[in-house]
Design a protein around this motif. Structure first.
Motif, PDB file in Angstrom:
ATOM      1  N   VAL A  78       0.860  -1.179   0.000  1.00 11.86           N
ATOM      2  CA  VAL A  78       0.000   0.000   0.000  1.00 11.86           C
ATOM      3  C   VAL A  78       0.898   1.231   0.000  1.00 11.86           C
ATOM      4  N   VAL A  79       0.643   2.155  -0.912  1.00 12.17           N
ATOM      5  CA  VAL A  79       1.374   3.423  -0.940  1.00 12.17           C
ATOM      6  C   VAL A  79       0.375   4.554  -0.793  1.00 12.17           C
ATOM      7  N   LEU A  80       0.550   5.348   0.249  1.00  8.94           N
ATOM      8  CA  LEU A  80      -0.295   6.511   0.486  1.00  8.94           C
ATOM      9  C   LEU A  80       0.493   7.763   0.132  1.00  8.94           C
ATOM     10  N   MET A  81      -0.004   8.523  -0.830  1.00 11.37           N
ATOM     11  CA  MET A  81       0.627   9.794  -1.185  1.00 11.37           C
ATOM     12  C   MET A  81      -0.283  10.903  -0.667  1.00 11.37           C
ATOM     13  N   TRP A  82       0.087  11.467   0.480  1.00  9.72           N
ATOM     14  CA  TRP A  82      -0.755  12.432   1.179  1.00  9.72           C
ATOM     15  C   TRP A  82      -0.855  13.744   0.409  1.00  9.72           C
ATOM     16  N   SER A  83      -1.968  14.426   0.603  1.00  8.53           N
ATOM     17  CA  SER A  83      -2.296  15.637  -0.146  1.00  8.53           C
ATOM     18  C   SER A  83      -2.144  16.880   0.733  1.00  8.53           C
ATOM     19  N   GLU A  84      -2.606  18.025   0.229  1.00  7.15           N
ATOM     20  CA  GLU A  84      -2.582  19.274   1.000  1.00  7.15           C
ATOM     21  C   GLU A  84      -3.375  19.112   2.291  1.00  7.15           C
ATOM     22  N   TRP A  85      -2.825  19.591   3.382  1.00 12.04           N
ATOM     23  CA  TRP A  85      -3.422  19.356   4.687  1.00 12.04           C
ATOM     24  C   TRP A  85      -4.678  20.191   4.932  1.00 12.04           C
ATOM     25  N   HIS A  86      -4.843  21.308   4.232  1.00  9.01           N
ATOM     26  CA  HIS A  86      -6.013  22.157   4.437  1.00  9.01           C
ATOM     27  C   HIS A  86      -7.267  21.622   3.739  1.00  9.01           C
ATOM     28  N   ARG A  87      -7.109  20.707   2.831  1.00  6.87           N
ATOM     29  CA  ARG A  87      -8.250  20.209   2.073  1.00  6.87           C
ATOM     30  C   ARG A  87      -9.225  19.470   2.986  1.00  6.87           C
ATOM     31  N   MET A  88     -10.509  19.594   2.659  1.00  7.25           N
ATOM     32  CA  MET A  88     -11.567  18.939   3.425  1.00  7.25           C
ATOM     33  C   MET A  88     -12.414  18.115   2.466  1.00  7.25           C
ATOM     34  N   ASP A  89     -12.750  16.896   2.868  1.00  8.69           N
ATOM     35  CA  ASP A  89     -13.479  15.984   2.001  1.00  8.69           C
ATOM     36  C   ASP A  89     -14.777  15.527   2.666  1.00  8.69           C
ATOM     37  N   PHE A  90     -15.821  15.397   1.845  1.00  8.14           N
ATOM     38  CA  PHE A  90     -17.136  15.027   2.364  1.00  8.14           C
ATOM     39  C   PHE A  90     -17.810  14.039   1.426  1.00  8.14           C
ATOM     40  N   GLN A  91     -18.493  13.060   1.999  1.00 11.98           N
ATOM     41  CA  GLN A  91     -19.281  12.130   1.201  1.00 11.98           C
ATOM     42  C   GLN A  91     -20.696  12.673   1.028  1.00 11.98           C
ATOM     43  N   HIS A  92     -21.230  12.499  -0.179  1.00 13.66           N
ATOM     44  CA  HIS A  92     -22.518  13.105  -0.490  1.00 13.66           C
ATOM     45  C   HIS A  92     -23.314  12.146  -1.353  1.00 13.66           C
ATOM     46  N   VAL A  93     -24.286  11.462  -0.765  1.00 11.81           N
ATOM     47  CA  VAL A  93     -25.043  10.434  -1.470  1.00 11.81           C
ATOM     48  C   VAL A  93     -25.879  11.027  -2.595  1.00 11.81           C
ATOM     49  N   GLU A  94     -26.541  12.162  -2.361  1.00  8.58           N
ATOM     50  CA  GLU A  94     -27.385  12.763  -3.394  1.00  8.58           C
ATOM     51  C   GLU A  94     -26.566  13.125  -4.620  1.00  8.58           C
ATOM     52  N   PHE A  95     -25.353  13.608  -4.398  1.00  6.51           N
ATOM     53  CA  PHE A  95     -24.475  13.958  -5.514  1.00  6.51           C
ATOM     54  C   PHE A  95     -24.157  12.727  -6.348  1.00  6.51           C
ATOM     55  N   ALA A  96     -23.870  11.615  -5.680  1.00  7.46           N
ATOM     56  CA  ALA A  96     -23.542  10.382  -6.393  1.00  7.46           C
ATOM     57  C   ALA A  96     -24.750   9.864  -7.172  1.00  7.46           C
ATOM     58  N   ASN A  97     -25.928   9.897  -6.562  1.00  6.78           N
ATOM     59  CA  ASN A  97     -27.128   9.399  -7.225  1.00  6.78           C
ATOM     60  C   ASN A  97     -27.505  10.252  -8.434  1.00  6.78           C
TER      61      ASN A  97
END
Length: 278
Positions: A78-97
């Motif tokens: 497994v290789v994890l290449m970390w990103s910018e620390w200020h970024r925020m991520d959210f899961q959104h079911v309606e967006f996917a549907n």
């Protein structure tokens, strides 16, 4: 050896990892070249599973790691290449549907409070809200959050071969005014001088944290990340080899690694793998 019997290389990261074929930054450039996960997988004779996603942050990377460990078998690395620390991520079911997307990794939306990129975000906010969010999501907070994410990933992978590396700059330039990408990248390291206080705060927070001593530096390429204390990220590594950004980047205005750049990144990770696991 058949493909199904080979060990799997799991790669998770942002646009420094994802294999996309077109880019709004450089629309005239063909981006359909092998990314570092595929190059590395070929060198290790492993099956490549590239879970990179452009614009995404460390919330996605850690969450995707957890989900992947619950579903994938026969993992070789497994290789994890970390990103910018200020970024925020959210899961959104309606967006996917709405987009008729069923893969869970595509349900993630990114938000970059450190950038004035209203046009690129699904739910943009006004400047006052953005400024308030940055008070909460400050450099100290994102540093401590990222350190905990590193340690959690390390604990999850204690019985699985893994490597980590910081891909993009960790502490990002905080902008409230819109700036052209050409100006952003042309200034190079000079732009960081204006934000040295943010970097100083993040570095101090990291060095004084008990978590710092718990990170396995042999498996974290470029640790302790900040070049001012002897660390580096992928961008620093490429700049050292190609300071003018003419050979290893897509272009002067697009700092993503090009085909040669991805080969360099793959070689760096391969050498670390050989050192740790051979």
């Amino acid at each position: 050896m058949s493909k199904s019997s080979r060990k799997k290389l799991i790669a998770i990261g942002c646009s420094f990892t994802e294999h996309y074929t077109t880019s709004s930054i450089s629309p005239n450039v063909d981006h359909n070249f092998p990314r570092w996960p595929q190059v590395l997988a070929d060198k290790l004779n492993m099956e490549c599973i590239n879970l990179g996603k452009s614009g995404i942050g460390n919330d996605y990377i850690l969450a995707t790691l957890i989900d992947t460990l619950l579903t994938e078998k026969n993992i070789g690395l497994v290789v994890l290449m970390w990103s910018e620390w200020h970024r925020m991520d959210f899961q959104h079911v309606e967006f996917a549907n709405k987009l008729l997307i069923h893969r869970s990794d595509y349900r993630w939306l990114r938000f970059h409070p450190h950038r004035n990129n209203n046009e690129a975000e699904m739910f943009p906010v006004d400047l006052n809200c953005r400024t308030s969010m940055l008070q909460y999501n400050n450099s100290y907070n994102v540093t401590m959050k990222s350190l905990r994410q590193f340690l959690l990933a390390q604990m999850l992978l204690k019985d699985i071969p893994y490597l980590m590396i910081q891909g993009t700059q960790s502490i990002s330039v905080v902008r409230t005014k819109k700036i052209s990408r050409a100006d952003e990248f042309a200034k190079g390291r000079q732009r960081w001088q204006k934000h040295r206080e943010q970097i100083r705060l993040a570095t101090s927070a990291m060095l004084s944290s008990k978590i710092y001593d718990e990170i396995n530096e042999d498996k974290f390429i470029g640790w302790p990340i900040f070049w001012g204390i002897g660390g580096h990220n992928v961008g620093d590594m490429l700049d050292k080899l190609d300071p003018e950004r003419e050979n290893l980047r897509v272009s002067v205005t697009d700092s993503h690694p090009n085909a040669k750049g991805h080969k360099v990144v793959a070689e760096e990770i391969y050498n670390a793998y050989e050192k740790v696991y051979k």
